[in-house]
Design a protein around this motif. Structure first.
Motif, PDB file in Angstrom:
ATOM      1  N   CYS A  71       0.827  -1.210   0.000  1.00 15.73           N
ATOM      2  CA  CYS A  71       0.000   0.000   0.000  1.00 15.73           C
ATOM      3  C   CYS A  71       0.861   1.260   0.000  1.00 15.73           C
ATOM      4  O   CYS A  71       0.557   2.219  -0.715  1.00 15.73           O
ATOM      5  N   LEU A  72       1.918   1.280   0.774  1.00 20.08           N
ATOM      6  CA  LEU A  72       2.806   2.446   0.792  1.00 20.08           C
ATOM      7  C   LEU A  72       3.441   2.652  -0.579  1.00 20.08           C
ATOM      8  O   LEU A  72       3.478   3.766  -1.096  1.00 20.08           O
ATOM      9  N   ARG A  73       3.921   1.571  -1.199  1.00 21.64           N
ATOM     10  CA  ARG A  73       4.523   1.673  -2.528  1.00 21.64           C
ATOM     11  C   ARG A  73       3.507   2.174  -3.549  1.00 21.64           C
ATOM     12  O   ARG A  73       3.784   3.083  -4.332  1.00 21.64           O
ATOM     13  N   ALA A  74       2.310   1.595  -3.534  1.00 19.93           N
ATOM     14  CA  ALA A  74       1.268   1.989  -4.487  1.00 19.93           C
ATOM     15  C   ALA A  74       0.866   3.445  -4.298  1.00 19.93           C
ATOM     16  O   ALA A  74       0.686   4.179  -5.270  1.00 19.93           O
ATOM     17  N   ALA A  75       0.739   3.876  -3.049  1.00 23.46           N
ATOM     18  CA  ALA A  75       0.334   5.255  -2.766  1.00 23.46           C
ATOM     19  C   ALA A  75       1.406   6.253  -3.208  1.00 23.46           C
ATOM     20  O   ALA A  75       1.081   7.307  -3.766  1.00 23.46           O
ATOM     21  N   LYS A  76       2.662   5.933  -2.969  1.00 21.59           N
ATOM     22  CA  LYS A  76       3.751   6.823  -3.400  1.00 21.59           C
ATOM     23  C   LYS A  76       3.785   6.942  -4.919  1.00 21.59           C
ATOM     24  O   LYS A  76       3.948   8.030  -5.463  1.00 21.59           O
ATOM     25  N   THR A  77       3.618   5.829  -5.606  1.00 21.27           N
ATOM     26  CA  THR A  77       3.615   5.830  -7.068  1.00 21.27           C
ATOM     27  C   THR A  77       2.415   6.602  -7.599  1.00 21.27           C
ATOM     28  O   THR A  77       2.541   7.407  -8.526  1.00 21.27           O
ATOM     29  N   TYR A  78       1.261   6.379  -7.028  1.00 21.93           N
ATOM     30  CA  TYR A  78       0.017   7.008  -7.484  1.00 21.93           C
ATOM     31  C   TYR A  78       0.046   8.519  -7.291  1.00 21.93           C
ATOM     32  O   TYR A  78      -0.365   9.271  -8.168  1.00 21.93           O
ATOM     33  N   THR A  79       0.513   8.970  -6.116  1.00 21.22           N
ATOM     34  CA  THR A  79       0.466  10.396  -5.802  1.00 21.22           C
ATOM     35  C   THR A  79       1.709  11.169  -6.237  1.00 21.22           C
ATOM     36  O   THR A  79       1.640  12.382  -6.400  1.00 21.22           O
ATOM     37  N   GLY A  80       2.844  10.492  -6.363  1.00 23.86           N
ATOM     38  CA  GLY A  80       4.089  11.204  -6.644  1.00 23.86           C
ATOM     39  C   GLY A  80       4.618  11.928  -5.411  1.00 23.86           C
ATOM     40  O   GLY A  80       5.403  12.869  -5.518  1.00 23.86           O
ATOM     41  N   ARG A  81       4.201  11.485  -4.235  1.00 25.16           N
ATOM     42  CA  ARG A  81       4.613  12.090  -2.962  1.00 25.16           C
ATOM     43  C   ARG A  81       5.367  11.050  -2.145  1.00 25.16           C
ATOM     44  O   ARG A  81       5.187   9.855  -2.327  1.00 25.16           O
ATOM     45  N   SER A  82       6.149  11.541  -1.169  1.00 23.19           N
ATOM     46  CA  SER A  82       6.889  10.610  -0.317  1.00 23.19           C
ATOM     47  C   SER A  82       5.982   9.974   0.742  1.00 23.19           C
ATOM     48  O   SER A  82       6.174   8.829   1.100  1.00 23.19           O
ATOM     49  N   LEU A  83       4.997  10.705   1.242  1.00 21.71           N
ATOM     50  CA  LEU A  83       4.048  10.234   2.264  1.00 21.71           C
ATOM     51  C   LEU A  83       4.778   9.772   3.526  1.00 21.71           C
ATOM     52  O   LEU A  83       5.961   9.507   3.516  1.00 21.71           O
ATOM     53  N   GLY A  84       4.076   9.670   4.607  1.00 19.34           N
ATOM     54  CA  GLY A  84       4.652   9.172   5.851  1.00 19.34           C
ATOM     55  C   GLY A  84       5.207  10.233   6.784  1.00 19.34           C
ATOM     56  O   GLY A  84       5.501   9.946   7.932  1.00 19.34           O
ATOM     57  N   GLU A  85       5.384  11.478   6.335  1.00 21.17           N
ATOM     58  CA  GLU A  85       5.869  12.545   7.215  1.00 21.17           C
ATOM     59  C   GLU A  85       4.750  12.946   8.177  1.00 21.17           C
ATOM     60  O   GLU A  85       3.579  12.953   7.787  1.00 21.17           O
ATOM     61  N   PRO A  86       5.091  13.306   9.413  1.00 25.48           N
ATOM     62  CA  PRO A  86       4.043  13.697  10.369  1.00 25.48           C
ATOM     63  C   PRO A  86       3.182  14.867   9.895  1.00 25.48           C
ATOM     64  O   PRO A  86       2.002  14.941  10.202  1.00 25.48           O
ATOM     65  N   SER A  87       3.752  15.788   9.136  1.00 21.83           N
ATOM     66  CA  SER A  87       2.999  16.949   8.671  1.00 21.83           C
ATOM     67  C   SER A  87       2.231  16.681   7.371  1.00 21.83           C
ATOM     68  O   SER A  87       1.513  17.549   6.877  1.00 21.83           O
ATOM     69  N   GLU A  88       2.355  15.481   6.820  1.00 26.42           N
ATOM     70  CA  GLU A  88       1.703  15.122   5.558  1.00 26.42           C
ATOM     71  C   GLU A  88       0.188  15.145   5.724  1.00 26.42           C
ATOM     72  O   GLU A  88      -0.346  14.522   6.641  1.00 26.42           O
ATOM     73  N   PRO A  89      -0.547  15.870   4.843  1.00 30.75           N
ATOM     74  CA  PRO A  89      -2.004  15.913   4.961  1.00 30.75           C
ATOM     75  C   PRO A  89      -2.705  14.651   4.448  1.00 30.75           C
ATOM     76  O   PRO A  89      -3.909  14.505   4.603  1.00 30.75           O
ATOM     77  N   LEU A  90      -1.944  13.744   3.839  1.00 33.87           N
ATOM     78  CA  LEU A  90      -2.510  12.488   3.340  1.00 33.87           C
ATOM     79  C   LEU A  90      -1.866  11.317   4.069  1.00 33.87           C
ATOM     80  O   LEU A  90      -0.702  11.374   4.453  1.00 33.87           O
ATOM     81  N   LYS A  91      -2.629  10.243   4.240  1.00 31.43           N
ATOM     82  CA  LYS A  91      -2.086   9.041   4.864  1.00 31.43           C
ATOM     83  C   LYS A  91      -2.492   7.826   4.042  1.00 31.43           C
ATOM     84  O   LYS A  91      -3.477   7.845   3.305  1.00 31.43           O
ATOM     85  N   VAL A  92      -1.733   6.768   4.189  1.00 34.80           N
ATOM     86  CA  VAL A  92      -1.992   5.526   3.482  1.00 34.80           C
ATOM     87  C   VAL A  92      -2.812   4.624   4.398  1.00 34.80           C
ATOM     88  O   VAL A  92      -2.490   4.480   5.578  1.00 34.80           O
ATOM     89  N   GLN A  93      -3.864   4.029   3.860  1.00 33.42           N
ATOM     90  CA  GLN A  93      -4.684   3.099   4.623  1.00 33.42           C
ATOM     91  C   GLN A  93      -4.917   1.843   3.805  1.00 33.42           C
ATOM     92  O   GLN A  93      -4.741   1.840   2.584  1.00 33.42           O
ATOM     93  N   ARG A  94      -5.342   0.806   4.506  1.00 38.47           N
ATOM     94  CA  ARG A  94      -5.651  -0.459   3.849  1.00 38.47           C
ATOM     95  C   ARG A  94      -7.065  -0.863   4.243  1.00 38.47           C
ATOM     96  O   ARG A  94      -7.371  -1.015   5.419  1.00 38.47           O
ATOM     97  N   LEU A  95      -7.935  -1.000   3.249  1.00 42.04           N
ATOM     98  CA  LEU A  95      -9.288  -1.499   3.494  1.00 42.04           C
ATOM     99  C   LEU A  95      -9.253  -3.017   3.476  1.00 42.04           C
ATOM    100  O   LEU A  95      -8.475  -3.607   2.720  1.00 42.04           O
ATOM    101  N   ALA A  96     -10.075  -3.637   4.285  1.00 39.94           N
ATOM    102  CA  ALA A  96     -10.109  -5.098   4.349  1.00 39.94           C
ATOM    103  C   ALA A  96     -11.509  -5.602   4.006  1.00 39.94           C
ATOM    104  O   ALA A  96     -12.509  -4.937   4.267  1.00 39.94           O
ATOM    105  N   ALA A  97     -11.549  -6.777   3.404  1.00 37.79           N
ATOM    106  CA  ALA A  97     -12.817  -7.411   3.063  1.00 37.79           C
ATOM    107  C   ALA A  97     -12.579  -8.907   2.918  1.00 37.79           C
ATOM    108  O   ALA A  97     -11.441  -9.367   2.808  1.00 37.79           O
ATOM    109  N   VAL A  98     -13.648  -9.651   2.919  1.00 35.57           N
ATOM    110  CA  VAL A  98     -13.583 -11.075   2.620  1.00 35.57           C
ATOM    111  C   VAL A  98     -14.346 -11.275   1.323  1.00 35.57           C
ATOM    112  O   VAL A  98     -15.536 -10.980   1.246  1.00 35.57           O
TER     113      VAL A  98
END
Length: 130
Positions: A71-98
Protein backbone atom coordinates in the motif's frame (compact mmCIF):
# COMPACT_ATOMS: atom_id res chain seq x y z
CA UNK A 1 -13.86 1.01 -30.41
CA UNK A 2 -16.03 3.20 -28.18
CA UNK A 3 -15.29 3.91 -24.54
CA UNK A 4 -17.76 5.36 -22.08
CA UNK A 5 -17.38 6.35 -18.42
CA UNK A 6 -18.64 3.93 -15.78
CA UNK A 7 -21.87 4.60 -13.87
CA UNK A 8 -20.29 6.54 -10.95
CA UNK A 9 -18.30 8.73 -13.35
CA UNK A 10 -21.29 9.28 -15.63
CA UNK A 11 -23.41 10.45 -12.67
CA UNK A 12 -20.72 13.07 -12.04
CA UNK A 13 -20.88 14.35 -15.61
CA UNK A 14 -17.94 12.45 -17.14
CA UNK A 15 -18.02 11.94 -20.90
CA UNK A 16 -16.05 10.08 -23.57
CA UNK A 17 -14.09 13.33 -24.06
CA UNK A 18 -12.80 12.97 -20.49
CA UNK A 19 -11.47 9.51 -21.37
CA UNK A 20 -9.65 11.02 -24.35
CA UNK A 21 -8.12 13.70 -22.11
CA UNK A 22 -7.05 11.00 -19.66
CA UNK A 23 -5.33 9.13 -22.48
CA UNK A 24 -3.47 12.34 -23.33
CA UNK A 25 -2.11 12.57 -19.77
CA UNK A 26 -4.62 14.88 -18.09
CA UNK A 27 -5.94 14.26 -14.59
CA UNK A 28 -9.69 13.90 -14.84
CA UNK A 29 -11.19 13.71 -11.35
CA UNK A 30 -14.63 12.65 -12.62
CA UNK A 31 -13.06 9.40 -13.88
CA UNK A 32 -11.21 8.52 -10.65
CA UNK A 33 -13.04 6.40 -8.07
CA UNK A 34 -13.07 7.64 -4.49
CA UNK A 35 -14.97 6.92 -1.29
CA UNK A 36 -16.82 9.15 1.11
CA UNK A 37 -16.48 7.85 4.64
CA UNK A 38 -14.85 4.68 5.91
CA UNK A 39 -15.13 1.10 4.70
CA UNK A 40 -18.93 1.31 4.69
CA UNK A 41 -19.01 4.63 2.82
CA UNK A 42 -20.29 5.37 -0.66
CA UNK A 43 -18.17 5.31 -3.79
CA UNK A 44 -18.13 8.66 -5.62
CA UNK A 45 -16.21 10.27 -8.45
CA UNK A 46 -13.16 12.11 -7.14
CA UNK A 47 -14.61 15.41 -8.39
CA UNK A 48 -17.13 15.12 -5.53
CA UNK A 49 -16.33 15.54 -1.84
CA UNK A 50 -14.49 12.45 -0.58
CA UNK A 51 -12.21 11.31 2.22
CA UNK A 52 -10.25 8.56 0.43
CA UNK A 53 -9.10 7.57 -3.05
CA UNK A 54 -8.35 4.06 -4.28
CA UNK A 55 -4.76 3.56 -5.42
CA UNK A 56 -5.00 -0.07 -6.48
CA UNK A 57 -7.32 -3.04 -6.98
CA UNK A 58 -8.54 -5.56 -4.41
CA UNK A 59 -5.83 -8.15 -3.74
CA UNK A 60 -5.59 -11.35 -1.76
CA UNK A 61 -4.09 -10.77 1.70
CA UNK A 62 -0.97 -12.89 2.15
CA UNK A 63 0.35 -11.07 5.21
CA UNK A 64 -0.20 -7.83 7.11
CA UNK A 65 3.36 -6.48 6.70
CA UNK A 66 3.49 -7.30 2.98
CA UNK A 67 0.10 -5.62 2.44
CA UNK A 68 1.18 -2.50 4.32
CA UNK A 69 4.40 -2.29 2.27
CA UNK A 70 2.43 -2.76 -0.97
CA UNK A 71 0.00 0.00 0.00
CA UNK A 72 2.81 2.45 0.79
CA UNK A 73 4.52 1.67 -2.53
CA UNK A 74 1.27 1.99 -4.49
CA UNK A 75 0.33 5.25 -2.77
CA UNK A 76 3.75 6.82 -3.40
CA UNK A 77 3.61 5.83 -7.07
CA UNK A 78 0.02 7.01 -7.48
CA UNK A 79 0.47 10.40 -5.80
CA UNK A 80 4.09 11.20 -6.64
CA UNK A 81 4.61 12.09 -2.96
CA UNK A 82 6.89 10.61 -0.32
CA UNK A 83 4.05 10.23 2.26
CA UNK A 84 4.65 9.17 5.85
CA UNK A 85 5.87 12.55 7.22
CA UNK A 86 4.04 13.70 10.37
CA UNK A 87 3.00 16.95 8.67
CA UNK A 88 1.70 15.12 5.56
CA UNK A 89 -2.00 15.91 4.96
CA UNK A 90 -2.51 12.49 3.34
CA UNK A 91 -2.09 9.04 4.86
CA UNK A 92 -1.99 5.53 3.48
CA UNK A 93 -4.68 3.10 4.62
CA UNK A 94 -5.65 -0.46 3.85
CA UNK A 95 -9.29 -1.50 3.49
CA UNK A 96 -10.11 -5.10 4.35
CA UNK A 97 -12.82 -7.41 3.06
CA UNK A 98 -13.58 -11.08 2.62
CA UNK A 99 -14.25 -11.94 -1.02
CA UNK A 100 -15.43 -15.48 -1.69
CA UNK A 101 -14.06 -16.67 1.65
CA UNK A 102 -10.63 -15.13 0.95
CA UNK A 103 -9.19 -12.26 3.00
CA UNK A 104 -8.53 -9.32 0.69
CA UNK A 105 -7.26 -5.76 0.92
CA UNK A 106 -7.36 -2.57 -1.13
CA UNK A 107 -5.04 0.40 -0.74
CA UNK A 108 -6.32 3.95 -0.39
CA UNK A 109 -4.92 7.41 0.22
CA UNK A 110 -7.01 9.20 2.84
CA UNK A 111 -7.06 12.62 4.43
CA UNK A 112 -5.13 12.72 7.69
CA UNK A 113 -7.84 14.78 9.41
CA UNK A 114 -11.48 15.64 8.83
CA UNK A 115 -10.70 17.68 5.70
CA UNK A 116 -12.47 16.50 2.54
CA UNK A 117 -10.91 16.34 -0.90
CA UNK A 118 -12.62 17.62 -4.06
CA UNK A 119 -10.27 16.36 -6.76
CA UNK A 120 -8.05 13.38 -7.47
CA UNK A 121 -4.66 13.02 -5.77
CA UNK A 122 -3.25 11.26 -8.88
CA UNK A 123 0.30 12.58 -9.40
CA UNK A 124 -0.18 15.69 -7.25
CA UNK A 125 3.47 15.63 -6.17
CA UNK A 126 4.24 18.58 -3.89
CA UNK A 127 0.95 20.39 -4.48
CA UNK A 128 -1.44 20.62 -1.56
CA UNK A 129 -4.45 18.30 -1.95
CA UNK A 130 -7.74 20.09 -2.68
Amino acid sequence: CYLFPGPVAALSGATALDIQQLAEGATVSTLSLCRMGGAGGNEVACSQAHSMEYVGPWRELSGEAAADAECLRAAKTYTGRSLGEPSEPLKVQRLAAVNGGVDAFRCVVATADTQLLHESVWQIGGRQPR
